[in-house]
Scaffold this active site. Structure first.
Site, mmCIF file in Angstrom:
data_model
loop_
_atom_site.group_PDB
_atom_site.id
_atom_site.type_symbol
_atom_site.label_atom_id
_atom_site.label_comp_id
_atom_site.label_asym_id
_atom_site.label_seq_id
_atom_site.Cartn_x
_atom_site.Cartn_y
_atom_site.Cartn_z
ATOM 1 N N MET A 40 -12.327 -70.250 -18.742
ATOM 2 C CA MET A 40 -12.718 -69.064 -18.095
ATOM 3 C C MET A 40 -11.484 -68.139 -17.660
ATOM 4 O O MET A 40 -10.477 -68.714 -17.086
ATOM 5 C CB MET A 40 -13.689 -69.329 -16.786
ATOM 6 C CG MET A 40 -14.696 -70.405 -17.078
ATOM 7 S SD MET A 40 -14.307 -72.295 -17.231
ATOM 8 C CE MET A 40 -14.429 -72.477 -15.418
ATOM 9 N N CYS A 93 -16.246 -62.368 -14.189
ATOM 10 C CA CYS A 93 -15.944 -63.226 -15.341
ATOM 11 C C CYS A 93 -14.790 -62.606 -16.028
ATOM 12 O O CYS A 93 -14.653 -61.442 -16.308
ATOM 13 C CB CYS A 93 -17.064 -63.110 -16.445
ATOM 14 S SG CYS A 93 -16.608 -63.842 -18.265
#
Length: 395
Positions: free
Chosen positions: A317, A104
């Site tokens: 993201m 992430c």
């Protein structure tokens, strides 16, 4: 009938970029959760509140979106020239699994800050005032991330005036460097797993689509918005309220995963929701972001929308932003074409919440494209710290 009591585990709830998650020091986890396996996965699922057939995470720390069903485990690094090892788990919302297949990028920001907060940094490397360079080993994908974290009086400086579209309030800026972001590991093989900048991707039930399949930051399948009947200016409700459209995106993602060699059968994609990502691109065009902010075509190089865990992301993201910047830097990719073509070392793209600028420089070496570094700015702060509690028999 007696039931075991809850146990409490030291934890910190943090926002990083446009995501938030529950952070743990490895040493604070229950002993049987300090190693990968079923106990760890069940513990993290119970912390988040998954699997939840109601899709609400009422009985856990999750927020019932891909941006908020996340857990991070940090420890002092065992690798030379690194400060911490960072392991990221994407917890499925309605199914019983934790996806460990990728990173992430947003929470990479918080990982740098947490390393300081949690006392995992060598005190000799921590300035009293200035910028602390945190060398992070991203254990999921085997990559190095450098976080430049502002420090005041020996503590992380969290407040500031840096604004990030998709985050309501300003905070201190943290600069991230993703070193060698292209995938040279065993799974993907190279930045372009098929060897092509653009592939003809056969998608069952849809037909053949042009696609750029890239492993940089995170494996990503890029398609043209127009080819799938979209404009590239869509917001979440334009996509997430349409089950048939979501099913089409998943079919494209699965076809891309097969072509990239990430899975061997379509069934495997059900337990690998985090990677690859699926994104669609379009030339710059005016639109109104989810906040009501007017984004002008003249302010951006292209528009990009990406899906995470089966839904359109509310912003972008961080790892996918690295993929966007990398693909934009390489002439001939669909991303580069949408941005107008030509060589570039940075790109500003529009997403549902606003805009984001990411830098990446690519060069051909021995017949293949190589990117040494991608750079972007995010912010992070602690939302809550103390203990998280879970039933003692839940893992």
């Amino acid at each position: 009938m007696s039931h075991p009591p809850q146990i409490k585990v030291a934890a910190t709830y943090m926002r990083g970029g446009t995501s938030k998650g529950v952070f743990f020091r490895l040493e604070d986890l229950p002993e049987r959760c300090r190693e990968p396996g079923q106990a760890r996965d069940r513990f993290l699922m119970r912390v988040i509140g998954s699997p939840d057939p109601y899709g609400a995470h009422i009985d856990g720390m999750g927020g019932a979106t891909s941006s908020t069903s996340k857990c991070v485990i940090l420890s002092k690094s065992t690798r030379p020239d690194h400060d911490v090892d960072y392991l990221y788990g994407q917890v499925s919302i309605d199914k019983a699994f934790v996806d460990w297949s990728g990173n992430c990028g947003n929470l990479s920001t918080a990982a740098g800050a947490f390393a300081i907060h949690a006392g995992l940094m060598d005190p000799a490397r921590l300035p009293r005032d200035g910028i602390c360079t945190v060398r992070i080993w991203q254990a999921n994908i085997g990559k190095t991330i450098i976080a430049h974290v502002p420090v005041t009086n020996g503590q992380v400086q969290e407040t500031g005036d840096f604004e990030l579209d998709g985050v309501t309030f300003a905070a201190a800026e943290i600069v991230l460097e993703f070193l060698d972001p292209s995938d040279d590991g065993d799974e993907g093989g190279s930045m372009f797993p098929t060897g092509n900048l653009v592939d003809d991707l056969d998608v069952p039930g849809i037909g053949t689509l042009k696609a750029t399949l890239i492993s940089a930051g995170i494996p990503t399948v890029f398609v043209d918005a127009q080819a799938i009947g979209l404009t590239g200016t869509e917001l979440r409700e334009d996509v997430n309220t349409k089950p048939e459209l979501l099913a089409r995106f998943e079919a494209i993602r699965v076809a891309g995963a097969l072509r990239m060699g990430l899975i061997k059968t379509p069934l495997e994609a059900q337990s690998r929701q985090h990677t690859p990502k699926i994104a669609f691109v379009a030339p710059p065009k005016d639109y109104v972001a989810s906040s009501g902010k007017h984004i002008k075509a003249s302010e951006i190089d292209l528009n990009v929308r990406a899906l995470s865990m089966g839904k359109l992301h509310h912003a972008m993201m961080g790892t996918c932003a690295v993929a966007i910047a990398t693909a934009a830097a390489i002439p001939g990719t669909l991303v580069n074409r949408a941005a107008g073509g030509g060589a570039r070392e940075a790109v500003r793209f529009g997403h549902p919440s606003g805009t984001l600028r990411v830098g990446a420089a690519a060069e051909p070496i021995d017949g293949r494209w190589v990117v040494k570094k991608a750079i972007m700015s995010r912010s992070a702060r602690i939302l809550m710290e103390g203990w998280v509690r879970v039933p003692g028999d839940s893992f």
